[in-house]
Design an enzyme around this catalytic site. Structure first.
Site, mmCIF file in Angstrom:
data_model
loop_
_atom_site.group_PDB
_atom_site.id
_atom_site.type_symbol
_atom_site.label_atom_id
_atom_site.label_comp_id
_atom_site.label_asym_id
_atom_site.label_seq_id
_atom_site.Cartn_x
_atom_site.Cartn_y
_atom_site.Cartn_z
ATOM 1 C CG ASP A 1 -4.368 5.251 7.036
ATOM 2 O OD1 ASP A 1 -3.171 5.174 7.380
ATOM 3 O OD2 ASP A 1 -4.811 4.644 6.050
ATOM 4 C CB SER B 1 -0.946 0.016 1.207
ATOM 5 O OG SER B 1 -0.227 -0.119 2.415
ATOM 6 C CG HIS C 1 -1.437 3.689 4.486
ATOM 7 N ND1 HIS C 1 -2.651 3.230 4.970
ATOM 8 C CD2 HIS C 1 -0.836 2.633 3.889
ATOM 9 C CE1 HIS C 1 -2.776 1.944 4.666
ATOM 10 N NE2 HIS C 1 -1.691 1.553 4.012
#
Length: 380
Positions: A344, A46, A347
């Site tokens: 978050d 991610s 990230h």
């Protein structure tokens, strides 16, 4: 001052093998040529996923993307990722995710990264590195066949496909490994996590060899970041505060990340010897990210253990979700993401990604120490 030259192809003899270098676009005042990579092919998790997981697994919803794109862009971030700043620096379009089949343009590369991915199978995502490499092999074979079939018949399609000869001129980027450690810490003892690192990196090495056999020659490899500095790690660490270092990060997790990176660098050194016609750049993302966390308050950021979107305090609310519990609304995003390091809890924000990218793209955290524009000649 950059003097623009007409593009030309350079063929050089490297360790007895004839290798095509990317087109040379410009020469600086010092005489060093700048690489003009025609495409980027990215593999990762991610940290560099531009929409793969959102297309294939679970949609990434608002407020993700709000800062730069103005709408969800498939990225777990309020805006751009480091891979986006890499594309900008190389004057290439942002990478489209391979797993998103709707209206994509792969003329200048593709992104095989998927949120949750690890190098080894069996982690958070089914799209481990081996699957990503298999997807690339299929992508290369299929797009090459389509290009040959339609190059004289369908210009609109051809304009969205990579040029077959450019697979050997492209830059192949990696940002993966963090989830191997994170998943390990959740399901194994620290001793077993440490013991798993050689096998993880053996599988990484095998992936690089597969790409090399397909003609890849230019490799850009990020090491893993300070896992113990993620707010999620700090919140759920059962041993805090005794395990926290001077920057408020979980020390054992960061120590494991540094050990992983030491062995990754050794792996890159071996790959340089095994694949002498290839060019490898090892990027010390760990040091750049740790520097940001350590100096966050001096750089105008809030406490780096806080984050902007979602909640892990009392109630686990993922970014993009909201829930009212006993009259309290959880999950609303902060008003100013640019003041946060973490978006978050897992990230980074666009502001943090930009700061990190500015530090790594000029060669300050590279081995060898050359900027990304020179990565086709970064031999050591």
């Amino acid at each position: 001052m950059m003097d623009t030259l007409a593009p030309f192809l350079v063929l050089v003899q490297l360790a007895g093998a004839l290798v095509r270098l990317p087109e040379t676009a410009a020469v600086g005042s010092g005489g060093s040529r700048s690489c003009s990579f025609p495409a980027v092919y990215n593999f990762g998790d991610s940290n560099s996923d531009t929409g793969g997981a959102s297309a294939a697994l679970s949609e990434v919803t608002a407020p993700n993307g709000e800062t730069f794109f103005g709408h969800p862009s498939g990225r777990s971030c309020d805006g751009r990722l480091i891979i986006d700043f890499i594309a900008e620096t190389l004057k290439l379009p942002y990478l489209n995710p391979y797993l998103d089949s709707l209206g994509m343009n792969f003329r200048h590369g593709a992104n095989f990264a998927t949120g949750g991915s690890s190098i080894r199978p069996g982690g958070y995502s089914p799209f481990h590195l081996g699957i990503q490499i298999a997807q690339f092999l299929q992508f290369k074979a299929r797009t090459t066949a389509l290009y040959i079939q339609f190059q004289q018949k369908n210009q609109e399609l051809i304009n969205r496909l990579p040029r077959p000869r450019e697979f050997s001129e492209a830059l192949y980027t990696f940002d993966i490994g963090q989830n191997d450690l994170a998943y390990g810490f959740q399901h194994m003892t620290e001793k077993r996590v440490r013991a798993s690192v050689p096998d993880i990196l053996m599988q990484f090495s095998q992936a690089v060899h597969q790409l090399y056999e397909e003609g890849a020659r230019f490799f850009w490899i990020h090491n893993t970041g300070p896992l113990g500095c993620l707010p999620y790690s700090v919140i759920y660490d059962p041993s805090k505060p005794t395990n926290l270092d001077e920057s408020g990060c979980v020390a054992p997790q960061n120590e494991m990340a540094r050990e992983f990176n030491k062995q990754l660098k050794d792996t890159v050194l071996r790959l340089r010897k095994q694949l002498p016609a290839a060019v490898f750049t090892y990027v010390d993302v760990y040091s750049a990210k740790y520097a940001l966390v350590s100096e966050a308050k001096h750089l105008g950021f809030v406490d780096p253990t806080s984050f902007c979107c979602g909640s892990f305090y009392g109630y686990h609310i993922n970014c993009g979700k909201r829930k009212v519990v006993n009259g309290t609304l959880y999950g609303s995003p902060c008003n100013d993401p640019s003041r946060h390091v973490s978006w978050d809890g897992i990230h980074y924000t666009e502001a943090a990604n930009r700061w990190i990218a500015n530090r790594i793209l000029n060669g300050s955290y590279y081995d060898p120490p050359v900027p990304i524009e020179g990565a086709c000649r970064a031999r050591k």
